[in-house]
Design a protein around this motif. Structure first.
Motif, short mmCIF file in Angstrom:
data_model
loop_
_atom_site.label_atom_id
_atom_site.label_comp_id
_atom_site.label_asym_id
_atom_site.label_seq_id
_atom_site.Cartn_x
_atom_site.Cartn_y
_atom_site.Cartn_z
N UNK A 198 0.83 -1.20 0.00
CA UNK A 198 0.00 0.00 0.00
C UNK A 198 0.86 1.26 0.00
N UNK A 199 1.90 1.28 0.83
CA UNK A 199 2.80 2.43 0.84
C UNK A 199 3.50 2.58 -0.50
N UNK A 200 3.85 1.46 -1.13
CA UNK A 200 4.45 1.53 -2.46
C UNK A 200 3.48 2.09 -3.49
N UNK A 201 2.21 1.73 -3.36
CA UNK A 201 1.20 2.28 -4.27
C UNK A 201 1.12 3.80 -4.13
N UNK A 202 1.14 4.28 -2.89
CA UNK A 202 1.09 5.72 -2.65
C UNK A 202 2.29 6.40 -3.28
N UNK A 203 3.47 5.81 -3.14
CA UNK A 203 4.68 6.43 -3.69
C UNK A 203 4.71 6.37 -5.21
N UNK A 204 4.17 5.30 -5.79
CA UNK A 204 4.13 5.20 -7.24
C UNK A 204 3.19 6.24 -7.84
N UNK A 211 -4.71 11.88 -1.75
CA UNK A 211 -5.56 12.68 -0.87
C UNK A 211 -5.04 12.65 0.56
N UNK A 212 -5.64 13.47 1.40
CA UNK A 212 -5.27 13.49 2.82
C UNK A 212 -5.48 12.12 3.46
N UNK A 213 -6.63 11.50 3.17
CA UNK A 213 -6.92 10.20 3.78
C UNK A 213 -5.95 9.13 3.31
N UNK A 214 -5.58 9.17 2.02
CA UNK A 214 -4.64 8.18 1.52
C UNK A 214 -3.22 8.43 2.03
N UNK A 390 -11.11 6.10 -3.32
CA UNK A 390 -9.79 5.48 -3.38
C UNK A 390 -9.42 4.90 -2.02
N UNK A 391 -9.73 5.64 -0.96
CA UNK A 391 -9.43 5.18 0.39
C UNK A 391 -10.25 3.94 0.74
N UNK A 392 -11.54 3.96 0.38
CA UNK A 392 -12.41 2.82 0.66
C UNK A 392 -11.91 1.58 -0.08
N UNK A 393 -11.49 1.75 -1.33
CA UNK A 393 -10.95 0.63 -2.09
C UNK A 393 -9.71 0.05 -1.41
N UNK A 394 -8.83 0.93 -0.92
CA UNK A 394 -7.62 0.46 -0.23
C UNK A 394 -7.98 -0.28 1.05
#
Length: 454
Positions: A198-204, A211-214, A390-394
């Motif tokens: 998940x952190x890798x997805x955020x960085x990619x 977003x703030x939530x992500x 996006x947050x709900x999907x994660x």
């Protein structure tokens, strides 16, 4: 060679343990020493000779301290420490300071850990010359012991000296060690690696685009990934030590339930914190020489703690960040947090997660953007954007792993483990967890331990 690799689990470990267990007791140190050198050589062929040089220098240097006055011992100690920290500086910090385009050096595997161990041994022998190790193989066994060689925990010689001389090696220790190893393996493969995606997805995607939530969810995922990755390695080291008849110290004590930053650092990477306390903070005067000197000593310790983790401005910033928080607690917040544990836990977790953002992101601009998005107090145009779908999907994809990680961060699972570890059904469950972890090993594209880079 990684603990979480097929080569280690199904080749090196069973072959080594078979040889180790059938070897007579008086030769086991030699088997462990040579086996550990082979383990290290497989992973670090380029700079393998450095650990041998360090071992020989410290064996000869501490032997030369015997029968000499304090001034002469101090001179020998200074020479040894110049070599220790000089080597660490050359490989870890010189390329950063000079520019990696000018100096290109690969960081020797485990150098930060084994340098701190052998330096502590030299300092201890300087203080108490009678405690030096007369047997070269014995000292080699201490320094090169493969369970903790490349990523800790940082083991002090005085804690294992008696075990090097004599230890119990039996099937009970083998069984207990395998169980602890399995728990650590599961932490790494089934929790840390999954949340790390998940952190890798955020960085990619890019910090500036989330977003703030992500930003919060990604930072929280990295916080849990780092804990279960490093704690998983430490547990595997403890389990392997138990199989070999050694008691390797605990490195984590549920840090994410800490009630303050001070409490957090009593629980996180305990052996590193202990090293800095015993070999730097206390010799500098600790808190015995007044408030301002105490603050100065804390600054030195935390600046060095930051850069110990790596040559980068983010690590220096991370160390100063914790220095400021610890001073704030010492001067103002400490007593309040001790009385209000609920508030303290929320306060600590928020600040620790923010700290891991600084730790993880090497680019200072990215750090600033991520923190702005998380706290919104210096918000950019997109800082308040929630983008909930996006947050709900994660959360749908990773929610169960978040819940498992949160539960495993508390005392509850440890109590269950201690209560039922000798039950047959519990052993069967651990066997299932082991094979689930092995499946993840076989199918993983990349599987490094995060702390190997430090």
């Amino acid at each position: 060679m990684l603990f979480c690799s097929e080569a280690f689990i199904f080749v090196f470990l069973p072959v080594f343990m078979l040889v180790y267990y059938i070897t007579p007791e008086r030769w086991r140190n030699l088997v462990l020493f040579l086996g550990s050198l082979w383990f290290y050589f497989v992973g670090e062929r380029t700079w393998f000779f450095l650990i041998i040089v360090s071992l020989v220098m410290h064996f000869l240097g501490t032997s030369c301290m015997q029968g000499r006055g304090k001034k002469q011992r101090k001179g020998i100690l200074i020479l040894l420490l110049i070599y220790d920290f000089g080597s660490l500086f050359v490989f870890k910090y010189l390329p950063f300071l000079a520019g990696e385009e000018n100096i290109k050096l690969t960081l020797p595997l485990g150098i930060s850990f084994y340098t701190f161990q052998i330096a502590a041994y030299a300092i201890d022998v300087y203080r108490r010359p009678e405690e030096y190790e007369k047997d070269f193989v014995g000292l080699g066994t201490y320094l090169c012991m493969f369970p903790q060689l490349i990523a800790g925990p940082i083991v002090l010689f005085r804690d294992v000296a008696a075990q090097i001389k004599k230890r119990q090696v039996n099937l009970q220790g083998l069984e207990e060690g395998l169980k602890i190893f399995t728990v650590g393996l599961a932490y790494k493969m089934l929790i840390a690696n999954v949340l790390g995606r998940l952190w890798n997805e955020v960085r990619v995607v890019g910090i500036e685009s989330v977003s703030t939530s992500m930003a919060w969810l990604g930072a929280f995922a990295y916080s849990l990934q780092l804990y279960f990755d490093f704690n998983g390695y430490s547990l595997m080291a403890m389990g392997l030590g138990k199989m070999l008849g050694f008691s390797i110290p605990r490195n984590f004590n549920h840090p994410y339930i800490a009630v303050s930053i001070t409490d957090f650092w009593r629980r996180w990477h305990i052996t590193l914190s202990t090293w800095f306390r015993d070999y730097l903070y206390i010799p500098l005067g600790g808190n015995r020489k007044g408030k301002y000197r105490t603050i100065c000593n804390l600054f030195i310790v935390w600046a060095l703690t930051g850069i110990w983790h790596g040559a980068g401005w983010n690590f220096a910033m991370w160390g100063i960040y914790y220095f400021l928080l610890l001073v704030l607690e010492k001067v103002i917040l400490g007593k309040f947090l001790e009385k209000h544990h609920g508030i303290g836990r929320v306060y600590t977790m928020i600040l620790v997660v923010a700290g891991w953002v600084i730790f993880s992101l090497e680019d200072m601009g990215s750090i600033g953007i991520c923190l702005k998005k998380m706290f919104c107090w210096m918000g950019t145009e997109h800082a308040w954007t929630l983008n909930w779908h996006v947050t709900v999907d994660a959360l749908q994809r990773y929610g169960i792993f978040f819940l498992a990680a949160i539960l495993l961060s508390t005392y509850f699972p440890e109590k269950i483990y201690k209560k039922y570890q000798n039950r047959i059904w519990f052993s069967i469950m651990l066997l299932g967890i082991f094979w689930a972890s092995v499946y993840q090993i076989v199918t993983a594209e990349s599987n490094p331990f995060l702390y190997f880079r430090f």
